[in-house]
Design a protein around this motif. Sequence first.
Motif, PDB file in Angstrom:
ATOM      1  N   THR A  90       0.863  -1.272   0.025  1.00 17.01           N
ATOM      2  CA  THR A  90      -0.013   0.048   0.022  1.00 17.01           C
ATOM      3  C   THR A  90       0.899   1.198   0.067  1.00 17.01           C
ATOM      4  O   THR A  90       0.322   2.135  -0.763  1.00 17.01           O
ATOM      5  N   GLN A  91       1.751   1.273   0.648  1.00 19.96           N
ATOM      6  CA  GLN A  91       2.895   2.253   1.040  1.00 19.96           C
ATOM      7  C   GLN A  91       3.350   2.694  -0.646  1.00 19.96           C
ATOM      8  O   GLN A  91       3.488   3.642  -0.933  1.00 19.96           O
ATOM      9  N   LEU A  92       3.889   1.564  -0.952  1.00 23.67           N
ATOM     10  CA  LEU A  92       4.584   1.709  -2.444  1.00 23.67           C
ATOM     11  C   LEU A  92       3.635   2.311  -3.438  1.00 23.67           C
ATOM     12  O   LEU A  92       3.951   2.917  -4.184  1.00 23.67           O
ATOM     13  N   PHE A  93       2.482   1.659  -3.756  1.00 24.43           N
ATOM     14  CA  PHE A  93       1.321   2.012  -4.763  1.00 24.43           C
ATOM     15  C   PHE A  93       0.829   3.404  -4.445  1.00 24.43           C
ATOM     16  O   PHE A  93       0.806   4.197  -5.256  1.00 24.43           O
ATOM     17  N   SER A  94       0.437   3.640  -3.275  1.00 25.18           N
ATOM     18  CA  SER A  94      -0.083   4.951  -2.844  1.00 25.18           C
ATOM     19  C   SER A  94       1.095   6.021  -3.107  1.00 25.18           C
ATOM     20  O   SER A  94       0.672   7.233  -3.741  1.00 25.18           O
ATOM     21  N   TYR A  95       2.396   5.974  -2.760  1.00 27.84           N
ATOM     22  CA  TYR A  95       3.404   6.837  -2.871  1.00 27.84           C
ATOM     23  C   TYR A  95       3.733   7.123  -4.522  1.00 27.84           C
ATOM     24  O   TYR A  95       3.988   8.136  -5.036  1.00 27.84           O
ATOM     25  N   GLY A  96       3.619   5.842  -5.347  1.00 28.18           N
ATOM     26  CA  GLY A  96       3.915   5.884  -6.862  1.00 28.18           C
ATOM     27  C   GLY A  96       2.858   6.597  -7.355  1.00 28.18           C
ATOM     28  O   GLY A  96       3.198   7.564  -8.423  1.00 28.18           O
ATOM     29  N   LEU A  97       1.613   6.534  -7.107  1.00 27.85           N
ATOM     30  CA  LEU A  97       0.532   7.369  -7.627  1.00 27.85           C
ATOM     31  C   LEU A  97       0.899   8.887  -7.488  1.00 27.85           C
ATOM     32  O   LEU A  97       0.505   9.991  -8.322  1.00 27.85           O
ATOM     33  N   TRP A  98       0.930   9.144  -6.146  1.00 27.70           N
ATOM     34  CA  TRP A  98       1.192  10.769  -5.929  1.00 27.70           C
ATOM     35  C   TRP A  98       2.280  11.347  -6.214  1.00 27.70           C
ATOM     36  O   TRP A  98       2.237  12.229  -6.774  1.00 27.70           O
ATOM     37  N   GLN A  99       3.529  10.368  -6.470  1.00 30.66           N
ATOM     38  CA  GLN A  99       4.842  11.480  -6.629  1.00 30.66           C
ATOM     39  C   GLN A  99       5.250  10.957  -8.185  1.00 30.66           C
ATOM     40  O   GLN A  99       6.065  11.851  -8.558  1.00 30.66           O
ATOM     41  N   SER A 100       4.841   9.905  -8.523  1.00 31.73           N
ATOM     42  CA  SER A 100       5.165   9.568  -9.957  1.00 31.73           C
ATOM     43  C   SER A 100       6.760   9.825 -10.377  1.00 31.73           C
ATOM     44  O   SER A 100       7.206  10.508 -11.012  1.00 31.73           O
ATOM     45  N   PRO A 101       7.347   8.749  -9.534  1.00 26.99           N
ATOM     46  CA  PRO A 101       8.773   8.922  -9.644  1.00 26.99           C
ATOM     47  C   PRO A 101       9.263   8.539 -11.200  1.00 26.99           C
ATOM     48  O   PRO A 101       8.550   8.195 -11.893  1.00 26.99           O
ATOM     49  N   GLU A 102      10.484   8.885 -11.488  1.00 27.66           N
ATOM     50  CA  GLU A 102      10.990   8.862 -13.127  1.00 27.66           C
ATOM     51  C   GLU A 102      11.354   7.273 -12.839  1.00 27.66           C
ATOM     52  O   GLU A 102      11.383   6.965 -14.265  1.00 27.66           O
ATOM     53  N   LEU A 103      11.834   6.617 -12.021  1.00 31.30           N
ATOM     54  CA  LEU A 103      12.153   5.382 -12.120  1.00 31.30           C
ATOM     55  C   LEU A 103      11.847   4.545 -10.878  1.00 31.30           C
ATOM     56  O   LEU A 103      12.104   5.121  -9.676  1.00 31.30           O
ATOM     57  N   VAL A 104      11.406   3.259 -10.883  1.00 24.42           N
ATOM     58  CA  VAL A 104      11.193   2.504  -9.756  1.00 24.42           C
ATOM     59  C   VAL A 104      12.413   1.155  -9.994  1.00 24.42           C
ATOM     60  O   VAL A 104      12.255   0.539 -11.132  1.00 24.42           O
ATOM     61  N   ILE A 105      13.191   1.103  -8.861  1.00 25.60           N
ATOM     62  CA  ILE A 105      14.032  -0.095  -9.060  1.00 25.60           C
ATOM     63  C   ILE A 105      13.592  -0.822  -7.671  1.00 25.60           C
ATOM     64  O   ILE A 105      13.615  -0.624  -6.453  1.00 25.60           O
ATOM     65  N   SER A 106      13.227  -2.217  -8.032  1.00 27.11           N
ATOM     66  CA  SER A 106      12.958  -3.220  -6.851  1.00 27.11           C
ATOM     67  C   SER A 106      14.153  -4.063  -6.849  1.00 27.11           C
ATOM     68  O   SER A 106      14.564  -4.845  -7.682  1.00 27.11           O
ATOM     69  N   THR A 107      14.627  -4.343  -5.626  1.00 29.58           N
ATOM     70  CA  THR A 107      15.627  -5.501  -5.296  1.00 29.58           C
ATOM     71  C   THR A 107      15.113  -6.533  -4.959  1.00 29.58           C
ATOM     72  O   THR A 107      15.985  -7.439  -4.460  1.00 29.58           O
ATOM     73  N   HIS A 108      14.042  -6.893  -4.945  1.00 27.37           N
ATOM     74  CA  HIS A 108      13.452  -8.246  -4.937  1.00 27.37           C
ATOM     75  C   HIS A 108      12.407  -8.334  -5.815  1.00 27.37           C
ATOM     76  O   HIS A 108      11.570  -7.540  -5.995  1.00 27.37           O
ATOM     77  N   LEU A 109      12.054  -9.641  -6.310  1.00 22.42           N
ATOM     78  CA  LEU A 109      11.336  -9.727  -7.499  1.00 22.42           C
ATOM     79  C   LEU A 109       9.824  -9.711  -6.767  1.00 22.42           C
ATOM     80  O   LEU A 109       9.005  -9.262  -7.625  1.00 22.42           O
TER      81      LEU A 109
END
Length: 374
Positions: free
Chosen positions: A68-87
Motif C-alpha cells: 500500500t505504501q509503495l502503490f500510494s506513493y507511486g501514484l502521488w509522486q510519479s517517480p522517474e524510475l522504480v528499482i525493485s531489489t526483490h522480485l
Amino acid sequence: MPSLFQEKGGIQQYSSALLQALLTLQPEWSYNIFLKHDRHSDYQNSSTLHFFGAGHYPLRFRTLAFATQLFSYGLWQSPELVISTHLNFTTVAHQLKQIKGIPYWIVAHGIEAWNVQRPSLQWSLHNADRILAVSEYTRDRLLKEQNLDANKIHILPNTFDAERFRITAKPAHLLKKYNLKPDQPIILTIARLSRSEQYKGYDQLLAALPQIRQVLPNIHYVLAGKGDDRHRIEQMITQLNLQDCVTLVGYVPDEELVDHYNLCNVFAMPSKGEGFGIVYLEAMACGKPVLAGNRDGALDALRHGELGVLVDPDNEKAIAQTLIQILQKHHPNPLLYQPEALRQKTIEHFGFERFQDTLSHYLKHYFLSTQCVA
C-alpha cells in the motif's frame, strides 16, 4: 527493498551497495527508499534520501502495508524510475507502470527468480524496462524459463567491502575459543543452516570428512550459521562419529566475519542453489582458496574456475579429493596459493568500483535510449 538495517543477508548487502552506488553517481537525485522489514528508528532521513519502513506493522499485515505504501506513493509522486531489489515487490511496480507509465527495473538474484510460476510475477518480468541479474547463471535461467527479451537483461554482479575483508594471520582468540592449533588445517563454511537451504552443501562436506581424515587426521571443519536445521546436522555429526573434528559455532556477528575467514585454510560451500554467493568473494578477499559447486551462480563468483575450484556438489568423493588436494597444496591452480594476488583479482573483478562503473554504464545507456525514444 526487503531490508537494509534489520538483516544482513545477500539481498540486503546487494541493496545497500546499489543504493551507495546510486548516491555516488547521482547525488543530486531524490531517493525514496521503501523497506519492508525495517522500522522508523533504524534510519535517518536527509534532504535527498527518504526512508519509509513497514517493519513496525505486525508480520501478518506487513506485506499489505508495504504494498500500500509503495502503490500510494507511486501514484502521488510519479517517480522517474522504480528499482525493485526483490522480485516479489515488482507486482506493484508493474501496476504503477500500467496506470501511470512509470518505468521499473528489477534485480534478479537467485532462487526467487528461478522457476517463477506466479502469473503476476511473470508479467512483471516481461514488462520490466531492465532486469539486473547478479550472475550469468541467473540471466540464462531467466531467458530459458521465461522466454524474456535478452536485450533487457544485464549482468550486475555482487560486490563486497574490500576495505573490510583483508588478509590477516589466524586469529589467536578464535584458535583458543575453538581449541584449534595454528598449523591445523581448517575448512570453513558460513551459511544459513535452514531446512529449506540444505542445497548449501554442508551435508556433503560432513559426508566427505571421513575420507579427508584418512589423509589429514587433524583436519577440522568449522560450520558457522544458525537455523532450524541444526539439530539434524548434530545428529549427522554423531552418526558419522565426527564430534572431535567439527565445530558448530552458530551465528557469527558481522564484526567477527573477517576473523573467521582468516581462521581457515580453505572456504568450502559446494552449493547447488546460489544465485551468486557473496561469501565466496569475502573469503577470496581474505586470500583464502575457495571450493564451490559447479551448478549455480558460483560459476560467476569464481569466474568459471579462474579464482577458485568448482566441483560436482553431489559427488562426495570428488569434494573430499579436491579438498585434500587444495590443503596439501597440490592443486594446479597457482592462484590458490598466492593470497595477495587472489585478493587483487577478486577486487579487480568484483570490487565496489567495478560495481559502480557497471551500474553507471547501464544508467547512461538507459536514459540515453529513453530520450531517443521520446
